[in-house]
Design an enzyme around this catalytic site. Structure first.
Site, PDB file in Angstrom:
ATOM      1  N   GLY A 140      52.441  80.873  69.984  1.00 26.34           N
ATOM      2  CA  GLY A 140      51.346  79.853  70.714  1.00 26.34           C
ATOM      3  C   GLY A 140      49.978  80.200  70.587  1.00 26.34           C
TER       4      GLY A 140
ATOM      5  N   ASP B 234      49.575  85.298  78.057  1.00 27.35           N
ATOM      6  CA  ASP B 234      50.427  85.862  79.172  1.00 27.35           C
ATOM      7  C   ASP B 234      50.057  87.162  79.563  1.00 27.35           C
ATOM      8  OD1 ASP B 234      51.815  83.339  78.664  1.00 27.35           O
ATOM      9  OD2 ASP B 234      53.160  84.237  77.433  1.00 27.35           O
TER      10      ASP B 234
ATOM     11  N   MET C 294      51.388  78.995  83.415  1.00 27.46           N
ATOM     12  CA  MET C 294      52.475  79.687  82.380  1.00 27.46           C
ATOM     13  C   MET C 294      52.614  81.139  82.546  1.00 27.46           C
ATOM     14  SD  MET C 294      51.280  77.732  78.868  1.00 27.46           S
ATOM     15  CE  MET C 294      52.072  76.169  78.462  1.00 27.46           C
TER      16      MET C 294
ATOM     17  N   ARG D 213      45.752  76.775  77.569  1.00 25.47           N
ATOM     18  CA  ARG D 213      45.682  77.271  76.434  1.00 25.47           C
ATOM     19  C   ARG D 213      44.667  76.779  75.500  1.00 25.47           C
ATOM     20  NH1 ARG D 213      51.539  77.685  74.341  1.00 25.47           N
ATOM     21  NH2 ARG D 213      50.923  76.689  72.646  1.00 25.47           N
TER      22      ARG D 213
HETATM   23  O1  F6P Z   1      53.423  82.558  75.058  1.00 30.00           O
HETATM   24  C1  F6P Z   1      52.499  81.793  75.374  1.00 30.00           C
HETATM   25  C2  F6P Z   1      53.039  80.379  76.176  1.00 30.00           C
HETATM   26  O2  F6P Z   1      51.897  79.822  76.476  1.00 30.00           O
HETATM   27  C3  F6P Z   1      53.685  80.783  77.326  1.00 30.00           C
HETATM   28  O3  F6P Z   1      52.884  81.036  78.453  1.00 30.00           O
HETATM   29  C4  F6P Z   1      54.553  79.525  77.544  1.00 30.00           C
HETATM   30  O4  F6P Z   1      55.941  79.558  78.255  1.00 30.00           O
HETATM   31  C5  F6P Z   1      54.855  79.031  76.218  1.00 30.00           C
HETATM   32  O5  F6P Z   1      54.026  79.645  75.690  1.00 30.00           O
HETATM   33  C6  F6P Z   1      54.785  77.482  75.867  1.00 30.00           C
HETATM   34  O6  F6P Z   1      55.234  77.438  74.416  1.00 30.00           O
HETATM   35  P1  F6P Z   1      55.025  75.905  73.880  1.00 30.00           P
HETATM   36  O7  F6P Z   1      53.464  75.484  73.613  1.00 30.00           O
HETATM   37  O8  F6P Z   1      55.928  76.169  72.658  1.00 30.00           O
HETATM   38  O9  F6P Z   1      55.572  75.092  74.839  1.00 30.00           O
END
Ligand code: F6P
Length: 364
Positions: free
Chosen positions: A13, A141, A183, A288
């Site tokens: 991610g 995370d 998250m 993010r």
């Molecule tokens: O590992 C980073 C993260 O943002 C987690 O906190 C979250 O569960 C996951 O990735 C979400 O992933 P995606 O962007 O594939 O939904």
């Protein structure tokens, strides 16, 4: 004699700071007279015929503060490292062989892999297969072992704290309970740090299974003391004692489970039990996106520079790591495969409790 050439790849991610690391790697390499290829779309870009772009000094102008990754990234596909609830996956030998051939065809004598636990477990498998790789620890995370902090975490916490500040004013105006879901997968770092920094009344993390009785007791206690609103922050991986993870309705096939939805569940139950108007808000991918914080920009710059030094020294199979006042490097294998989770008796959790925050297992 041809110039030394290295690759840089972003995996898993995205998070704020990826571009800042890319910039640091390119600048430090440029000073050594090396060429850098930016691998596009995650590890798949290494595979023949190669999907990449040349990154020179001018290509990284303006990247320090830019969110996301100019290279693109992937947390699904042939290089996906995890399935289900975090179970590791071993790459087939043919894929490792193809990767090695791809590295050779691109003329790469080293690879900087910027990733979290999943991408770095893949990097470790590559290293064991003879691919010269150095890792840089990334993830909002903060669940990677061997480094006090991964980059991206501070930026995500800043975003979640800002969200709590905003929820405070609307919660207070309406005498509501506001629940913020953040998250973090199976680690509660974001919820705990943002919860403390943003003055949450209840912090629910995966490491401390919660009971509704304790949450309701806290909210009622506040009511009795004249505080008619409450703020709850809940990590996506938090669960009620004895209950399972709450997962999103749409699940990927063959990859890691998608968590999400616990905020709504908690809000509905609090509303039912207290009779208070209760709303849930999911912060989602906002945490993010956007620019890295000052701390993350600095951390990314040190990490990138250190990764290039490790490549220069031929010190492969290592992950650069932040250990307080120093950045050093540890074997990748020591950082992956076991998540760094919050210690319920650690300083931050104890501080939260000392300030009267309910951690879900007692009213405070
Ligand atoms: O590992 C980073 C993260 O943002 C987690 O906190 C979250 O569960 C996951 O990735 C979400 O992933 P995606 O962007 O594939 O939904």
């Amino acid at each position: 004699m041809s110039k030394k050439r290295i690759g840089v790849v972003t995996g898993g991610g995205d998070c704020p700071g990826l571009n800042a690391v890319i910039r640091a790697v390119v600048k430090a390499s440029d000073l050594r007279g090396w060429e850098v290829l930016g691998i596009l779309g995650g590890y798949e870009g290494i595979l023949p015929p190669g999907n990449y772009r040349e990154l020179d000094y001018r290509a990284v102008g303006g990247l320090l503060a830019r969110g996301g990754t100019i290279l693109g990234t992937a947390n699904r596909g042939r290089f996906s490292a995890k399935v289900g609830h975090g179970e590791g996956r071993t790459l087939p030998t043919e894929l490792l062989e193809e990767t090695k051939q791809g590295m050779e065809q691109l003329g790469l004598s080293g690879l900087v892999s910027i990733g979290g636990d999943g991408s770095l477990s893949i990097a470790q498998q590559m290293y064991e297969y003879g691919i010269p790789v150095v890792g840089v620890p990334k993830t909002i995370d903060n669940d990677l072992d061997g480094t006090l902090m991964t980059f991206g975490f501070d930026s995500a916490v800043a975003c979640a704290t800002d969200a709590l500040d905003r929820l405070h004013t609307t919660a207070e105006s309406h005498n509501r309970v506001m629940v913020l879901e953040v998250m973090g997968r199976y680690a509660g770092w974001i919820a705990l740090y943002a919860g403390v920094a943003g003055g949450a009344d209840v912090i629910l993390i995966p490491e401390v299974p919660f009971s509704y009785d304790s949450i309701v007791a806290k909210i009622q206690q506040r009511e009795q003391r004249g505080r008619r609103f409450s703020i709850v922050i809940v990590a996506e991986g938090a669960r009620e004692k004895g209950a399972d993870f709450v997962t999103a309705s749409a699940q990927p096939t063959g990859g890691e489970a998608r968590l999400g939805g616990i905020g709504e569940v908690v809000a509905a139950e609090i509303g039912k039990r207290t009779g208070k108007d209760t709303r849930a808000c999911v912060l989602g991918h906002l945490q993010r996106g956007g620019s890295p914080t000052t701390f993350d920009r600095a951390l990314c710059s040190i990490f990138g520079a250190e990764a290039v030094e490790r490549i220069a020294a031929g010190d492969f199979g290592k992950m650069v790591a932040y250990q307080g006042s120093q950045v050093t490097a540890i074997p990748i294998r020591d950082a992956v495969g076991k998540l760094k989770t919050v210690r319920p008796d650690g300083s931050m959790a104890r501080a939260a409790r000392a300030l009267g925050v309910c951690m879900g297992d007692s009213a405070h």
